[in-house]
Design an enzyme around this catalytic site. Structure first.
Site, PDB file in Angstrom:
ATOM      1  N   ASP A 120     106.406  36.816 -19.672  1.00  0.00           N
ATOM      2  CA  ASP A 120     107.632  36.273 -19.068  1.00  0.00           C
ATOM      3  C   ASP A 120     107.374  34.883 -18.488  1.00  0.00           C
ATOM      4  O   ASP A 120     107.666  34.623 -17.314  1.00  0.00           O
ATOM      5  CB  ASP A 120     108.158  37.220 -17.989  1.00  0.00           C
ATOM      6  CG  ASP A 120     109.628  36.955 -17.636  1.00  0.00           C
ATOM      7  OD1 ASP A 120     110.300  36.237 -18.409  1.00  0.00           O
ATOM      8  OD2 ASP A 120     110.096  37.453 -16.603  1.00  0.00           O
ATOM      9  N   SER A 154     111.441  42.280 -12.089  1.00  0.00           N
ATOM     10  CA  SER A 154     110.342  43.147 -11.652  1.00  0.00           C
ATOM     11  C   SER A 154     110.394  43.479 -10.173  1.00  0.00           C
ATOM     12  O   SER A 154     109.630  44.335  -9.710  1.00  0.00           O
ATOM     13  CB  SER A 154     108.995  42.487 -11.985  1.00  0.00           C
ATOM     14  OG  SER A 154     108.892  41.226 -11.354  1.00  0.00           O
TER      15      SER A 154
END
Length: 716
Positions: free
Chosen positions: A542, A428
């Site tokens: 996640d 990310s």
């Protein structure tokens, strides 16, 4: 068996059969009694029960409730405003089809107002609908036509039917759901002399609402798959959309409309709600009350006001002093980020701030005004001179308005020394260390693959910024300058769990057993908060050691929560645009096209539990390099499951499974509990996995009880 015994046995069997059948139907002329707990009707599949529901030791309502839930959940009541005495009260089905509820003295409390010549019986259906049947299966009356606060799948509302909120004692509240004057399904806040629509957004146009007004046929119904459809184009869907799930749509006492799904453990999970941010519900804190997040929604009073009833915030706040028209004794106090919906005396456009002040001062009924300028509301309230500045009692309100802010890209370039000190990187984005002007050390994450515009990004981050829990990394602010999308969070001293847990022998920090157990408990608490308690449901997507940070006391804090929401804007829990997460921690439903729910985090947490126990990555637990990590994980789970089923005397395998660096110094009961949890969290069938609330409860249960240390499986 002789003839007499046979006859006695047959009579007893017939009597038993009649008793059992009586639980399913109530024949004409029969009654149910309040004092006999066995006097109830069951739906054929056992999902629902109908009878007398005790709201106190001495009072009851004639109600329908779910049978197999951990906390009895009522879906319909005949007499919520007039409970009957628990002894001597009865509900009887007369031969004319009328169902009559009488109090212990014989007074009629409720009736279904039916009069027919062919009534046969009352029956509770599998849908939760209580019906009175006539000959030829004619339905003379049904509870589905007179709901209280809940709609069940296939139960319809129309222009003559509405839901009304109730509290725990089933007393009706001031919120309702029904069709409005434009024949749109709407939520109403019904005060003494005012009925205010607060959903859909009353400030939006009909086109912005995506509704179709003035339809001739009015209807709204939740289906068995978890979707609600209305004749006015109202539509919403459960996050766990699909069949074979027990659901209910309830207008709760706080004015929020929520869709619930029943978990396997008998608890309810919210899978949709009209207001993810509860403070946007009109009147939730009553007249003059202010709803704030601290971090959960709570109510405060503005300066110079006090709460009317501490036990019922819905009654709002009243002034501490009598209001006068003496302008010399008045001043305005600035209340940023506040609005008092539905209390406007008048609206003035294209006027100055001073003119607004003067208009309010000249009207004795005006308690304050809102002034819109550029991009923010400003609320000011009129008080006496002795009330100066902000009021210290509402620290929570100040925290919400001050702690979360927008930073410029130039500020962050300076704070990070041109993004020089990198802390880590992932899918990310990259994280840098920074120091703000107030000397706060922060983590600055430059996000990649963010497609939202500035306003959308700011809205999502404003939600995440209000989420606060000791086991979640605190978000301080954001940057949305041009192409830059940056997140500013608290700096956590000891970095991520993977660097500490998977370090080689002789490294600076070796996590002891007590620290590992409390890391697991902290992560579980943080996830439980995200799944069940925070302002919006947040699925992390996640969960792994890299996203679990350790502070100076080695307390765990979950990082990157909410990024799945940011990275998947426009998607939904049931239609995720792409697989999110890290291989080895991914739940099976990611690759099997099943709906994505919070159970994906539960699965990942199970993997983290195994790694805390073993002190190594799952992928490193086997020497065969050609073996897929999923196969390794599956084999470990199978072995654990088989060993856990062994007799208690055969537990010598447990010390062999624990990280050898601990030298056998671990708590036996805690280790066994963590293993059992890991196995259940890693079930292929997500419905068999526990919720994170269940996980927390199990870990807490062995936190205090098992205080003795265990070495090699022997307590000392």
């Amino acid at each position: 068996m002789d003839a007499v015994s046979t006859v006695v046995f047959l009579l007893a069997l017939i009597h038993l059969i009649l008793q059992v059948s009586a639980l399913n139907v109530l024949s004409s002329g029969s009654h149910l009694s309040a004092e006999r707990g066995s006097d109830v009707l069951h739906s054929p599949d056992g999902t629902f029960t109908c009878g007398f529901y005790n709201i106190s030791p001495n009072s009851s309502t004639f109600s329908i409730w779910f049978s197999k839930v951990s906390e009895r959940t009522v879906v319909w009541s005949a007499n919520p405003l007039r409970p009957v005495y628990t002894w001597g009260s009865k509900v009887k089905l007369n031969f004319d089809g009328s169902m009559v509820l009488r109090d212990y003295g014989g007074q009629i409390v409720w009736t279904n107002n039916v009069s027919s010549s062919n009534a046969e019986q009352a029956q509770l259906l599998d849908t939760g609908n209580l019906i009175v049947k006539g000959k030829g299966d004619t339905i003379l009356w049904q509870s589905f036509n007179s709901p209280t606060d809940t709609l069940l799948p296939t139960q319809r509302i129309n222009s003559t039917i509405k839901l009304v909120s109730t509290n725990r004692l089933l007393v009706p509240g001031h919120y309702s759901l029904h069709f409005d004057d434009q024949v749109l399904i709407s939520l109403f806040d019904n005060q003494k002399d005012l009925s205010f629509i607060y959903w859909p957004d009353p400030t939006a146009t009909i086109w912005q609402k995506l509704r179709i007004p003035f339809m001739i046929n009015t209807s709204g119904v939740p289906d068995r798959l978890g979707q609600f459809r209305g004749s006015d184009n109202t539509s919403f869907m459960a996050a766990d959309w699909g069949s074979h799930i027990i659901r209910r749509l309830t207008l709760d006492h706080d004015g929020n409309l929520r869709l619930y799904s029943l978990n396997d453990d008998g608890t309810w999970l919210v899978t949709w709600m009209a207001f993810p941010q509860l403070c946007k519900v009109h009147g939730v804190c009553g007249t003059n009350g202010i709803c704030v997040y601290t971090p959960v929604p709570s109510c405060v009073c503005p300066p110079g006001f006090e709460i009317i009833d501490p036990n019922d915030w819905g009654q709002g706040c009243r002034t501490k002093i009598n209001n006068t028209c003496d302008e010399k004794n008045m001043k305005f106090v600035h209340l940023p980020n506040t609005n008092f919906y539905g209390l406007d005396l008048s609206v003035h456009r294209s006027v100055s701030l001073n003119l607004c002040k003067n208009i309010c001062l000249s009207d004795c009924s005006c308690n304050g005004f809102a002034y819109f300028q550029g991009s923010g509301w400003f609320i000011l309230r009129r008080e006496r001179n002795q009330l100066r500045g902000a009021w210290p009692a509402e620290a929570g309100y100040e925290m919400i308005t001050n702690h979360f802010r927008r930073y410029t890209y130039r500020e962050l370039v300076t704070a990070t020394r041109k993004f020089k000190d990198e802390l880590g990187r992932g899918a990310s984005g990259i994280v840098y260390k920074g120091v703000l002007k107030d000397n706060r050390v922060v983590a600055v994450k430059k996000l990649g693959d963010i497609n939202q515009g500035g306003e959308e990004f700011q809205h999502e981050l404003s939600v995440i910024g209000r989420i606060y829990h000791m086991n979640l990394v605190r978000v301080w602010g954001f940057c949305s300058d041009g192409p830059h999308r940056i997140l500013i969070s608290e700096y956590v001293e000891n970095g991520s769990l993977d660097k500490t847990l998977f370090s080689v022998e002789g490294s600076e920090i070796l996590l002891e057993w007590k620290q590992r157990f409390h890391i697991a408990l902290g992560v579980a608490r943080g996830l439980a908060y995200l799944h069940h308690e925070c302002l919006e449901w947040v699925i992390h997507c996640d969960v792994k050691p890299e996203n679990i940070l350790l502070d100076e006391n080695l307390e765990s804090k979950i990082a990157d929560f909410g990024l799945a929401k940011l990275l998947n804007r426009g998607g939904s829990n049931i239609n995720v645009s792409r697989i999110q997460g890290t291989r080895g921690y991914l739940a099976p439903e990611w690759v099997s096209s099943l709906p994505i729910t919070a159970k994906v985090d539960v699965y990942s947490f199970g993997v983290v539990l195994l790694e805390l126990l073993k002190g190594a990555r799952i992928s490193d637990m086997e020497m065969n390099e050609d073996e897929e990590v999923e196969m390794v994980l599956g084999r470990i789970v199978r072995i654990l499951k088989e060993n856990l089923e062994l007799d208690g005397t055969e537990q010598s395998w447990i010390p062999e499974f624990i990280d050898t660096r601990l030298n056998g110094d671990f708590n036996y009961m805690q280790a066994r509990t963590m293993m059992k949890l890991a196995v259940s969290c890693l079930e292929e069938d997500r419905s068999r996995r526990p919720t994170m609330e269940n996980v927390v409860q199990m870990l807490v249960s062995v936190d205090e009880v098992s205080s003795s240390t265990v070495m090699g499986g022997v307590a000392y």
